[in-house]
Motif scaffolding. Structure first.
Motif, PDB file in Angstrom:
ATOM      1  N   ILE A  49       3.376   8.043  -1.729  1.00  0.00           N
ATOM      2  CA  ILE A  49       3.270   8.794  -0.474  1.00  0.00           C
ATOM      3  C   ILE A  49       1.833   8.740   0.043  1.00  0.00           C
ATOM      4  O   ILE A  49       1.602   8.525   1.235  1.00  0.00           O
ATOM      5  CB  ILE A  49       3.737  10.252  -0.669  1.00  0.00           C
ATOM      6  CG1 ILE A  49       5.245  10.280  -0.925  1.00  0.00           C
ATOM      7  CG2 ILE A  49       3.375  11.113   0.527  1.00  0.00           C
ATOM      8  CD1 ILE A  49       5.778  11.613  -1.409  1.00  0.00           C
ATOM      9  N   VAL A  50       0.864   8.897  -0.861  1.00  0.00           N
ATOM     10  CA  VAL A  50      -0.548   8.834  -0.471  1.00  0.00           C
ATOM     11  C   VAL A  50      -0.867   7.457   0.106  1.00  0.00           C
ATOM     12  O   VAL A  50      -1.515   7.341   1.167  1.00  0.00           O
ATOM     13  CB  VAL A  50      -1.473   9.155  -1.667  1.00  0.00           C
ATOM     14  CG1 VAL A  50      -2.931   8.860  -1.345  1.00  0.00           C
ATOM     15  CG2 VAL A  50      -1.305  10.616  -2.086  1.00  0.00           C
ATOM     16  N   PHE A  51      -0.418   6.399  -0.547  1.00  0.00           N
ATOM     17  CA  PHE A  51      -0.666   5.034  -0.067  1.00  0.00           C
ATOM     18  C   PHE A  51      -0.007   4.813   1.293  1.00  0.00           C
ATOM     19  O   PHE A  51      -0.609   4.214   2.192  1.00  0.00           O
ATOM     20  CB  PHE A  51      -0.134   4.009  -1.065  1.00  0.00           C
ATOM     21  CG  PHE A  51      -1.080   3.646  -2.166  1.00  0.00           C
ATOM     22  CD1 PHE A  51      -1.293   2.318  -2.501  1.00  0.00           C
ATOM     23  CD2 PHE A  51      -1.752   4.610  -2.893  1.00  0.00           C
ATOM     24  CE1 PHE A  51      -2.154   1.963  -3.522  1.00  0.00           C
ATOM     25  CE2 PHE A  51      -2.619   4.280  -3.913  1.00  0.00           C
ATOM     26  CZ  PHE A  51      -2.823   2.942  -4.226  1.00  0.00           C
ATOM     27  N   LEU A  52       1.223   5.264   1.439  1.00  0.00           N
ATOM     28  CA  LEU A  52       1.938   5.086   2.694  1.00  0.00           C
ATOM     29  C   LEU A  52       1.214   5.796   3.837  1.00  0.00           C
ATOM     30  O   LEU A  52       0.981   5.207   4.899  1.00  0.00           O
ATOM     31  CB  LEU A  52       3.378   5.595   2.572  1.00  0.00           C
ATOM     32  CG  LEU A  52       4.241   5.498   3.829  1.00  0.00           C
ATOM     33  CD1 LEU A  52       4.371   4.057   4.289  1.00  0.00           C
ATOM     34  CD2 LEU A  52       5.614   6.099   3.567  1.00  0.00           C
ATOM     35  N   VAL A  53       0.836   7.041   3.608  1.00  0.00           N
ATOM     36  CA  VAL A  53       0.129   7.802   4.646  1.00  0.00           C
ATOM     37  C   VAL A  53      -1.216   7.147   4.957  1.00  0.00           C
ATOM     38  O   VAL A  53      -1.591   7.003   6.131  1.00  0.00           O
ATOM     39  CB  VAL A  53      -0.040   9.275   4.219  1.00  0.00           C
ATOM     40  CG1 VAL A  53      -0.994  10.015   5.140  1.00  0.00           C
ATOM     41  CG2 VAL A  53       1.317   9.971   4.177  1.00  0.00           C
ATOM     42  N   ALA A  54      -1.948   6.737   3.929  1.00  0.00           N
ATOM     43  CA  ALA A  54      -3.258   6.104   4.141  1.00  0.00           C
ATOM     44  C   ALA A  54      -3.119   4.795   4.918  1.00  0.00           C
ATOM     45  O   ALA A  54      -3.904   4.525   5.841  1.00  0.00           O
ATOM     46  CB  ALA A  54      -3.944   5.848   2.801  1.00  0.00           C
ATOM     47  N   GLY A  55      -2.131   3.994   4.583  1.00  0.00           N
ATOM     48  CA  GLY A  55      -1.920   2.724   5.276  1.00  0.00           C
ATOM     49  C   GLY A  55      -1.555   2.919   6.732  1.00  0.00           C
ATOM     50  O   GLY A  55      -2.115   2.269   7.623  1.00  0.00           O
ATOM     51  N   VAL A  56      -0.633   3.831   7.001  1.00  0.00           N
ATOM     52  CA  VAL A  56      -0.208   4.084   8.381  1.00  0.00           C
ATOM     53  C   VAL A  56      -1.357   4.695   9.188  1.00  0.00           C
ATOM     54  O   VAL A  56      -1.606   4.305  10.336  1.00  0.00           O
ATOM     55  CB  VAL A  56       1.046   4.995   8.410  1.00  0.00           C
ATOM     56  CG1 VAL A  56       1.351   5.475   9.818  1.00  0.00           C
ATOM     57  CG2 VAL A  56       2.244   4.261   7.821  1.00  0.00           C
ATOM     58  N   ALA A  57      -2.088   5.647   8.582  1.00  0.00           N
ATOM     59  CA  ALA A  57      -3.210   6.279   9.284  1.00  0.00           C
ATOM     60  C   ALA A  57      -4.307   5.262   9.595  1.00  0.00           C
ATOM     61  O   ALA A  57      -4.862   5.251  10.703  1.00  0.00           O
ATOM     62  CB  ALA A  57      -3.770   7.427   8.447  1.00  0.00           C
ATOM     63  N   GLY A  82      -3.707  -4.505  18.697  1.00  0.00           N
ATOM     64  CA  GLY A  82      -2.954  -4.831  17.500  1.00  0.00           C
ATOM     65  C   GLY A  82      -3.441  -6.148  16.922  1.00  0.00           C
ATOM     66  O   GLY A  82      -4.276  -6.838  17.527  1.00  0.00           O
ATOM     67  N   PRO A  83      -2.927  -6.528  15.760  1.00  0.00           N
ATOM     68  CA  PRO A  83      -3.419  -7.736  15.105  1.00  0.00           C
ATOM     69  C   PRO A  83      -3.128  -9.025  15.877  1.00  0.00           C
ATOM     70  O   PRO A  83      -3.949  -9.939  15.886  1.00  0.00           O
ATOM     71  CB  PRO A  83      -2.710  -7.735  13.751  1.00  0.00           C
ATOM     72  CG  PRO A  83      -1.508  -6.870  13.946  1.00  0.00           C
ATOM     73  CD  PRO A  83      -1.897  -5.858  14.970  1.00  0.00           C
ATOM     74  N   PHE A  84      -2.000  -9.088  16.546  1.00  0.00           N
ATOM     75  CA  PHE A  84      -1.639 -10.316  17.237  1.00  0.00           C
ATOM     76  C   PHE A  84      -2.470 -10.511  18.512  1.00  0.00           C
ATOM     77  O   PHE A  84      -2.918 -11.620  18.805  1.00  0.00           O
ATOM     78  CB  PHE A  84      -0.140 -10.347  17.542  1.00  0.00           C
ATOM     79  CG  PHE A  84       0.699 -10.298  16.291  1.00  0.00           C
ATOM     80  CD1 PHE A  84       0.722 -11.365  15.414  1.00  0.00           C
ATOM     81  CD2 PHE A  84       1.442  -9.171  15.992  1.00  0.00           C
ATOM     82  CE1 PHE A  84       1.468 -11.321  14.249  1.00  0.00           C
ATOM     83  CE2 PHE A  84       2.191  -9.112  14.826  1.00  0.00           C
ATOM     84  CZ  PHE A  84       2.208 -10.188  13.958  1.00  0.00           C
ATOM     85  N   VAL A  92      -7.885  -8.596   9.799  1.00  0.00           N
ATOM     86  CA  VAL A  92      -7.816  -8.418   8.338  1.00  0.00           C
ATOM     87  C   VAL A  92      -7.559  -6.950   7.994  1.00  0.00           C
ATOM     88  O   VAL A  92      -6.755  -6.636   7.111  1.00  0.00           O
ATOM     89  CB  VAL A  92      -9.110  -8.935   7.668  1.00  0.00           C
ATOM     90  CG1 VAL A  92      -9.143  -8.557   6.202  1.00  0.00           C
ATOM     91  CG2 VAL A  92      -9.220 -10.445   7.829  1.00  0.00           C
ATOM     92  N   ALA A  93      -8.229  -6.047   8.701  1.00  0.00           N
ATOM     93  CA  ALA A  93      -8.041  -4.616   8.440  1.00  0.00           C
ATOM     94  C   ALA A  93      -6.597  -4.189   8.716  1.00  0.00           C
ATOM     95  O   ALA A  93      -6.022  -3.389   7.952  1.00  0.00           O
ATOM     96  CB  ALA A  93      -9.011  -3.804   9.289  1.00  0.00           C
ATOM     97  N   PHE A  94      -6.003  -4.710   9.781  1.00  0.00           N
ATOM     98  CA  PHE A  94      -4.590  -4.425  10.046  1.00  0.00           C
ATOM     99  C   PHE A  94      -3.727  -4.902   8.880  1.00  0.00           C
ATOM    100  O   PHE A  94      -2.810  -4.208   8.447  1.00  0.00           O
ATOM    101  CB  PHE A  94      -4.120  -5.125  11.326  1.00  0.00           C
ATOM    102  CG  PHE A  94      -4.421  -4.387  12.594  1.00  0.00           C
ATOM    103  CD1 PHE A  94      -3.850  -3.159  12.859  1.00  0.00           C
ATOM    104  CD2 PHE A  94      -5.265  -4.942  13.541  1.00  0.00           C
ATOM    105  CE1 PHE A  94      -4.111  -2.490  14.050  1.00  0.00           C
ATOM    106  CE2 PHE A  94      -5.537  -4.284  14.729  1.00  0.00           C
ATOM    107  CZ  PHE A  94      -4.956  -3.055  14.983  1.00  0.00           C
ATOM    108  N   GLY A  95      -4.023  -6.092   8.376  1.00  0.00           N
ATOM    109  CA  GLY A  95      -3.253  -6.639   7.259  1.00  0.00           C
ATOM    110  C   GLY A  95      -3.380  -5.806   5.999  1.00  0.00           C
ATOM    111  O   GLY A  95      -2.389  -5.541   5.313  1.00  0.00           O
ATOM    112  N   VAL A  96      -4.591  -5.367   5.705  1.00  0.00           N
ATOM    113  CA  VAL A  96      -4.810  -4.532   4.515  1.00  0.00           C
ATOM    114  C   VAL A  96      -4.087  -3.195   4.667  1.00  0.00           C
ATOM    115  O   VAL A  96      -3.448  -2.708   3.730  1.00  0.00           O
ATOM    116  CB  VAL A  96      -6.321  -4.334   4.249  1.00  0.00           C
ATOM    117  CG1 VAL A  96      -6.551  -3.292   3.166  1.00  0.00           C
ATOM    118  CG2 VAL A  96      -6.970  -5.655   3.868  1.00  0.00           C
TER     119      VAL A  96
END
Length: 150
Positions: free
Chosen positions: A31-39, A69-71, A121-125
């Motif tokens: 949950i922490v990873f998911l929230v951190a990634g989306v945020a 966005g990345p594209f 790259v940041a979007f990908g990470v």
């Protein structure tokens, strides 16, 4: 006793509580990873949007779209490279003579491209972290289910 256990064998002790605790910890980390990634993805998108960059009309893709966005960031970086190549006469910043009047412009183009590629790259990470979060949530859920079944 199952068919694979020898007669008279004692069932192996299972620490179902430990499996359940590990499952819960893994799910919470997910949950922490998911929230951190989306945020993080949202912050990068918002920061790019604040710059009010629009993909050039002569871009191969996403012409006229806002860069958020990345594209679109990749498309704008690509068209900047094309423009810099034209300005530099096919030469890169390091290939231009130091007194060439176009050298500063080609250098700025290089910096802009690097910044846009950094955001790509940041979007990908951020997306990777979010996906890892989902996988950890599912793994934690499976572990807690296995603990209940045992």
């Amino acid at each position: 006793m199952t068919e694979t256990e020898p007669a008279g064998a004692k069932p192996a002790k299972r620490n179902d509580k430990a499996v359940r605790v590990v499952g819960i910890i893994v799910a919470v980390l997910g949950i922490v990873f998911l929230v951190a990634g989306v945020a993080t993805y949202a912050v990068i998108s918002s920061t790019l949007a604040d710059e009010k960059i629009t993909v050039s009309d002569d871009a191969a893709h996403f012409a006229g779209k806002d860069v958020k966005g990345p594209f679109t960031a990749y498309a704008q970086a690509d068209v900047i490279a094309k423009h810099a190549e034209e300005i530099g006469g096919g030469k890169t910043y390091s290939e231009l003579a130091q007194d060439d009047p176009n050298r500063a412009t080609v250098m700025n183009a290089s910096f802009l491209r690097a910044s846009l590629f950094t955001s790509v790259v940041a979007f990908g990470v951020a997306a990777f972290v979010a996906v890892v979060g989902v996988v950890l949530i599912l793994l934690g859920w499976v572990l807690t289910r296995l603990a209940r079944i045992a």
